[in-house]
Scaffold this active site. Structure first.
Site, PDB file in Angstrom:
ATOM      1  N   ALA A  66     -32.692   6.571   9.152  1.00 45.60           N
ATOM      2  CA  ALA A  66     -32.940   7.475  10.278  1.00 45.60           C
ATOM      3  C   ALA A  66     -31.590   7.990  10.738  1.00 45.60           C
ATOM      4  CB  ALA A  66     -33.633   6.715  11.399  1.00 45.60           C
ATOM      5  N   GLY A  75     -34.877   3.800   7.327  1.00 47.47           N
ATOM      6  CA  GLY A  75     -35.987   4.739   7.222  1.00 47.47           C
ATOM      7  C   GLY A  75     -36.085   5.372   5.850  1.00 47.47           C
ATOM      8  N   GLU A  77     -38.062   3.016   3.952  1.00 45.54           N
ATOM      9  CA  GLU A  77     -39.426   3.037   4.487  1.00 45.54           C
ATOM     10  C   GLU A  77     -40.206   4.235   3.949  1.00 45.54           C
ATOM     11  OE1 GLU A  77     -37.916   2.507   8.546  1.00 45.54           O
ATOM     12  OE2 GLU A  77     -39.360   0.861   8.742  1.00 45.54           O
ATOM     13  N   GLU A 120     -31.441  -2.464   9.533  1.00 43.31           N
ATOM     14  CA  GLU A 120     -31.605  -2.135  10.943  1.00 43.31           C
ATOM     15  C   GLU A 120     -31.063  -3.209  11.883  1.00 43.31           C
ATOM     16  OE1 GLU A 120     -33.738  -1.468   8.575  1.00 43.31           O
ATOM     17  OE2 GLU A 120     -34.791   0.400   8.965  1.00 43.31           O
TER      18      GLU A 120
HETATM   19  N1  T1G Z   1     -27.260   8.442  10.700  1.00 38.27           N
HETATM   20  C1  T1G Z   1     -26.322   9.319  11.089  1.00 38.27           C
HETATM   21  N2  T1G Z   1     -25.090   9.433  10.520  1.00 38.27           N
HETATM   22  C2  T1G Z   1     -24.827   8.609   9.499  1.00 38.27           C
HETATM   23  C3  T1G Z   1     -25.763   7.658   9.033  1.00 38.27           C
HETATM   24  C4  T1G Z   1     -27.026   7.606   9.682  1.00 38.27           C
HETATM   25  N3  T1G Z   1     -27.976   6.761   9.297  1.00 38.27           N
HETATM   26  N4  T1G Z   1     -25.180   6.978   8.010  1.00 38.27           N
HETATM   27  C5  T1G Z   1     -23.955   7.501   7.846  1.00 38.27           C
HETATM   28  N5  T1G Z   1     -23.736   8.468   8.739  1.00 38.27           N
HETATM   29  C6  T1G Z   1     -22.524   9.294   8.857  1.00 38.27           C
HETATM   30  C7  T1G Z   1     -21.302   8.482   9.209  1.00 38.27           C
HETATM   31  O1  T1G Z   1     -21.208   8.327  10.614  1.00 38.27           O
HETATM   32  C8  T1G Z   1     -20.202   9.328   8.652  1.00 38.27           C
HETATM   33  O2  T1G Z   1     -20.028  10.416   9.563  1.00 38.27           O
HETATM   34  C9  T1G Z   1     -20.824   9.912   7.391  1.00 38.27           C
HETATM   35  O3  T1G Z   1     -22.244   9.827   7.577  1.00 38.27           O
HETATM   36  C10 T1G Z   1     -20.457   9.149   6.136  1.00 38.27           C
HETATM   37  O4  T1G Z   1     -20.761   7.774   6.405  1.00 38.27           O
HETATM   38  C11 T1G Z   1     -36.447   4.041  11.487  1.00 38.27           C
HETATM   39  C12 T1G Z   1     -34.373   2.931  12.723  1.00 38.27           C
HETATM   40  C13 T1G Z   1     -25.226   5.442   3.926  1.00 38.27           C
HETATM   41  C14 T1G Z   1     -24.035   3.496   2.869  1.00 38.27           C
HETATM   42  O5  T1G Z   1     -27.954   1.633   8.779  1.00 38.27           O
HETATM   43  O6  T1G Z   1     -24.566   2.307   5.665  1.00 38.27           O
HETATM   44  O7  T1G Z   1     -33.237   3.904   9.610  1.00 38.27           O
HETATM   45  O8  T1G Z   1     -17.599   9.992  10.080  1.00 38.27           O
HETATM   46  O9  T1G Z   1     -18.467   6.904   5.933  1.00 38.27           O
HETATM   47  O10 T1G Z   1     -19.144   5.012   3.014  1.00 38.27           O
HETATM   48  O11 T1G Z   1     -36.395   1.925  10.491  1.00 38.27           O
HETATM   49  O12 T1G Z   1     -23.066   5.413   5.893  1.00 38.27           O
HETATM   50  O13 T1G Z   1     -18.248  11.679   8.346  1.00 38.27           O
HETATM   51  O14 T1G Z   1     -18.746  12.129  10.776  1.00 38.27           O
HETATM   52  O15 T1G Z   1     -20.465   5.342   6.043  1.00 38.27           O
HETATM   53  O16 T1G Z   1     -20.515   6.765   1.728  1.00 38.27           O
HETATM   54  C15 T1G Z   1     -30.497   2.600   8.908  1.00 38.27           C
HETATM   55  C16 T1G Z   1     -25.987   3.442   7.767  1.00 38.27           C
HETATM   56  C17 T1G Z   1     -30.483   3.472  10.134  1.00 38.27           C
HETATM   57  C18 T1G Z   1     -27.255   3.066   7.039  1.00 38.27           C
HETATM   58  C19 T1G Z   1     -22.885   5.687   3.182  1.00 38.27           C
HETATM   59  N6  T1G Z   1     -29.481   3.047   7.978  1.00 38.27           N
HETATM   60  N7  T1G Z   1     -25.063   4.135   6.911  1.00 38.27           N
HETATM   61  O17 T1G Z   1     -21.626   5.071   3.203  1.00 38.27           O
HETATM   62  O18 T1G Z   1     -20.230   6.985   4.150  1.00 38.27           O
HETATM   63  S1  T1G Z   1     -31.653   2.911  11.333  1.00 38.27           S
HETATM   64  C20 T1G Z   1     -28.250   2.515   8.024  1.00 38.27           C
HETATM   65  C21 T1G Z   1     -24.394   3.464   5.933  1.00 38.27           C
HETATM   66  C22 T1G Z   1     -33.156   3.266  10.609  1.00 38.27           C
HETATM   67  C23 T1G Z   1     -35.628   3.103  10.665  1.00 38.27           C
HETATM   68  C24 T1G Z   1     -34.347   2.694  11.287  1.00 38.27           C
HETATM   69  C25 T1G Z   1     -23.403   4.272   5.159  1.00 38.27           C
HETATM   70  C26 T1G Z   1     -23.921   4.722   3.782  1.00 38.27           C
HETATM   71  P1  T1G Z   1     -18.565  11.099   9.700  1.00 38.27           P
HETATM   72  P2  T1G Z   1     -19.909   6.649   5.664  1.00 38.27           P
HETATM   73  P3  T1G Z   1     -20.308   5.939   2.935  1.00 38.27           P
END
Ligand code: T1G
Length: 681
Positions: free
Chosen positions: A87, A126, A129, A149
């Site tokens: 998400a 998500g 999911e 999450e």
């Molecule tokens: N939402 C918004 N921005 C995100 C993002 C996300 N989920 N993930 C990464 N970014 C932005 C990050 O801030 C950075 O921005 C850029 O993307 C590159 O990220 C409903 C509620 C995917 C493995 O927890 O683990 O889904 O600094 O440097 O090293 O059940 O990002 O460039 O402006 O980390 O290649 C669950 C979180 C969300 C995954 C990529 N998902 N992200 O790694 O790039 S909650 C996560 C990561 C959810 C549902 C629930 C990693 C990555 P900027 P990066 P990377």
């Protein structure tokens, strides 16, 4: 390009077998029909987060598929390195906007035509999911999958707690959701999350899989029953997750939801999951963890390095193979570097090699590393007593005794051995790296790389930008630290850099609290209940009281006489109570376990009496408030002096180097929240 549904392509333009022009279902979701299959591509850089436009686009694609007889099935894929990275976390501070992800997930699962997920990259949160709601999942071998999450203080909010256990079983789902860990495609297939791995073209194979499902009963994940598992195994999995919760509520909530999957009707369980997710999403700990998530990404943005390329590094030299040097060597080997370790004598070099091999062997024994991979890593290590062995090193990291003369002489010797563009990194904790740089011909090659022990475990590395460090050298040090799996935080030169400066202020505040009337044991207990693994007095005993004692004696001549000074620790050192390694410090140690020591109470009482202080009771709340405030005040000084680039960097240092609980955000985060709360609304 035409719009999908709504005001764009109608059914009539879709001719079976003839690819049509690209459809745009939204600004980030596109499609094209080929061989009767609608290939839906999510293109929302940088990670294909399931933002509003992605959710709307997917709904539009499903709607079109259902309405168009020529479309027999759907394949969903992402662009770049991500299928869907989760998400959009940036949306979490605002109310959820329609279409809600659970609704999109439900539409996918209910679709009357086969929907196949072609998992081309990370499928997280998500994103996974969405894939779980598809009728089949095929993954590229390089794909990574997970429901992380809980690391953001929430639980999966779009069906993950209910659909995952239907594929993996309760035990595996508790482990995966409770730990938030990410698994590779192979492991995901073993768990039953992925039906197959692509052997060639992922999308082609996904299309074939989708067509093969046409006309067959569709396997809807939500409609599966949860495989029964022995209660003891479930309870053991639950206990393992809860043991790590350390005051966070998301982990227990996740376990509760997953366990409910076995006996709760899907609709009810999904409603409870959504309610729980929304409640946690609004919690202070989720806000703190989101702050930390973005802080880690901000820390990577270093002034003056935008167009600076790091030098290529393949060989890392490490001088000093003691506990710290060996840990650095293991991290460098794990990163794939060739490592040349140097010690002063052959026995020390051999002891260092044995130490490194032992750490690798421990990883193999724990199952974190295969024996073969362990052997490959060890084969990339050579140890020697000759500095000339570093002639081909791209970077040399010194981890020798923390003495300025020793380090300076070493760097002077190194400059006659290494290539002119080799990076010379000092791991010093307290010395002035500018003083070391001043002793060499090329001070621009010198940088600080302050690891935290054990260096093969601790994520934090302070990258110290010396007065003359060149941007290229700084960029190279950052790149090496990242390759070693570290969270590098750039700082300026000051005694103790960021972490030890803040920790010293925190320790002083603890001693002031004791002088006011608290016992050291109450101070430790209060801050440990707050979430730090160890209080300041237990940490001092672990590190050894003599280190800080030597520093205080060094600083005595220049100490401001008006500054409050507490001499408890000096008195303990004068009594030979140097800490855990001698069995006595702030605590007495019996069988390695710390326990309060009446002798310390006497030392404290005498010191208070000598100053005419009448001790008062100090509540745990005051203890925590003053300790955290002391850290934040020192952090403000570091910001003002330009030592730290941003307050969130200071929080990251305290979280990743000193065990400050991430779900509290950090001392600077707490101070800001306190200021916000105090502002008139
Ligand atoms: N939402 C918004 N921005 C995100 C993002 C996300 N989920 N993930 C990464 N970014 C932005 C990050 O801030 C950075 O921005 C850029 O993307 C590159 O990220 C409903 C509620 C995917 C493995 O927890 O683990 O889904 O600094 O440097 O090293 O059940 O990002 O460039 O402006 O980390 O290649 C669950 C979180 C969300 C995954 C990529 N998902 N992200 O790694 O790039 S909650 C996560 C990561 C959810 C549902 C629930 C990693 C990555 P900027 P990066 P990377």
């Amino acid at each position: 390009m035409s719009e999908g549904m709504g005001d764009g392509t109608s059914e009539s333009s879709i001719v079976p077998g003839r690819p049509i022009e690209r459809l745009a279902f939204s600004a980030t979701v596109f499609g094209e029909v080929d061989q009767g299959v609608l290939l839906v591509t999510i293109d929302n850089p940088p990670v294909n987060a399931a933002a509003t436009s992605v959710r709307a686009g997917l709904l539009a694609a499903i709607g079109m598929t259902i309405a168009a007889p020529a479309i027999l099935a759907i394949v969903i894929a992402g662009t770049g390195k991500s299928f869907v990275g989760g998400a959009d976390i940036r949306e979490f501070d605002a109310p959820p906007a329609p279409p809600l992800l659970p609704d999109v997930v439900a539409e996918i699962e209910a679709c009357s035509k086969p929907v196949v997920a072609a998992i081309n990259g990370v499928a997280l949160g998500g994103g996974l999911e969405l894939a779980l709601a598809c009728h089949a999942r095929i993954a590229a071998p390089k794909a990574k999958l997970g429901l992380p999450e809980v690391k953001l203080g929430v639980v999966p909010g779009a069906g993950g707690t209910q659909r995952l256990p239907r594929l993996t079983g309760i035990v595996a789902a508790i482990d995966l959701i409770g730990s938030g860990r990410i698994v590779d495609a192979g492991a995901a297939q073993t768990f039953g999350i992925v039906d197959r791995l692509s052997a060639g073209d992922l999308v082609d194979e996904a299309r074939e899989l989708a067509l093969a499902l046409v006309g067959s009963p569709l396997r809807r994940t939500g409609g599966l029953s949860v495989p029964p598992e022995p209660v003891p195994a479930v309870e053991a999995a639950e206990a393992k997750v809860l043991a790590r919760s350390r005051g966070q509520s998301a982990l227990a909530a996740a376990v509760r939801l997953v366990r409910a999957a076995a006996e709760t009707p899907l609709a009810d369980a999904l409603a409870e999951e959504r309610r729980t997710f929304l409640a946690l999403r609004a919690s202070p700990e989720a806000a703190a963890l989101r702050y930390v998530f973005f802080a880690e990404r901000a820390a990577g943005k270093v002034d003056g390095l935008d167009d600076v390329a790091a030098l290529p590094v393949s060989t890392v030299g490490i001088v000093g193979l003691g506990l710290m040097g060996a840990g650095i060597a293991v991290a460098a080997l794990e990163a794939g570097f060739t490592v040349v370790g140097v010690e002063s004598t052959a026995p020390a070099a051999e002891a260092g090699r044995i130490r490194i091999a032992g750490l690798i062997d421990r990883a193999v024994k724990s199952g974190r590393l295969s024996a073969a991979d362990g052997a490959v890593r060890l084969a990339r290590l050579t140890t020697t007593t000759e500095l000339v062995g570093l002639a081909d090193a791209d970077i040399v990291i010194e981890a020798v005794f923390d003495d300025l003369e020793v380090k300076t002489q070493l760097f002077q010797s190194l400059q006659g051995v290494v290539r002119p563009n080799a990076v010379l990194a000092t791991n010093t904790s307290y010395l002035d790296p500018d003083g070391i740089a001043a002793a060499v011909d090329r001070p621009e090659q010198v940088v600080g790389l302050h690891f935290f022990s054990p260096a093969n475990v601790m994520r934090l590395a302070e990258v110290v930008r010396c007065a003359k460090t060149s941007p290229t050298v700084l960029a190279t040090a950052l790149s090496v630290a990242r390759a070693m799996g570290k969270l590098p935080i750039v700082c300026g030169v000051t005694e103790g850099f960021i972490g030890n400066r803040v920790f010293s202020a925190y320790r002083r505040a603890g001693e002031f609290l004791v002088e006011d009337g608290a016992s050291p044991y109450d101070v430790d207990a209060a801050i440990e209940a707050f979430g730090l693994a160890m209080g300041p007095f237990a940490v001092s005993d672990l590190a050894g009281l003599e280190i800080a004692w030597a520093r205080r004696k060094r600083q005595a001549a220049t100490r401001d006489p008006a500054e409050r000074y507490v001499d408890f620790a000096d008195r303990l050192c004068e009594a030979g109570r140097f800490g855990q390694k001698v069995g006595r410090g702030w605590y007495a140690y019996v069988d390695g376990k710390r326990q309060p020591d009446p002798e310390v109470d006497q030392v404290v009482a005498a010191a208070r009496a000598a100053k005419g202080i009448v001790p008062r009771a100090v509540a745990a709340e005051e203890i925590v408030e003053r300790l955290v405030a002391a850290m934040a005040e020192e952090g403000e000084k570091l910001l003002a002096a330009g030592i730290a680039a941003r307050s969130s960097d200071i929080d990251l240092v305290m979280i990743n180097g000193y065990g400050f609980p991430a779900h509290k955000g950090g001392p600077m985060f707490i101070a800001e929240q306190t200021r916000k709360a105090a502002r008139p609304t």
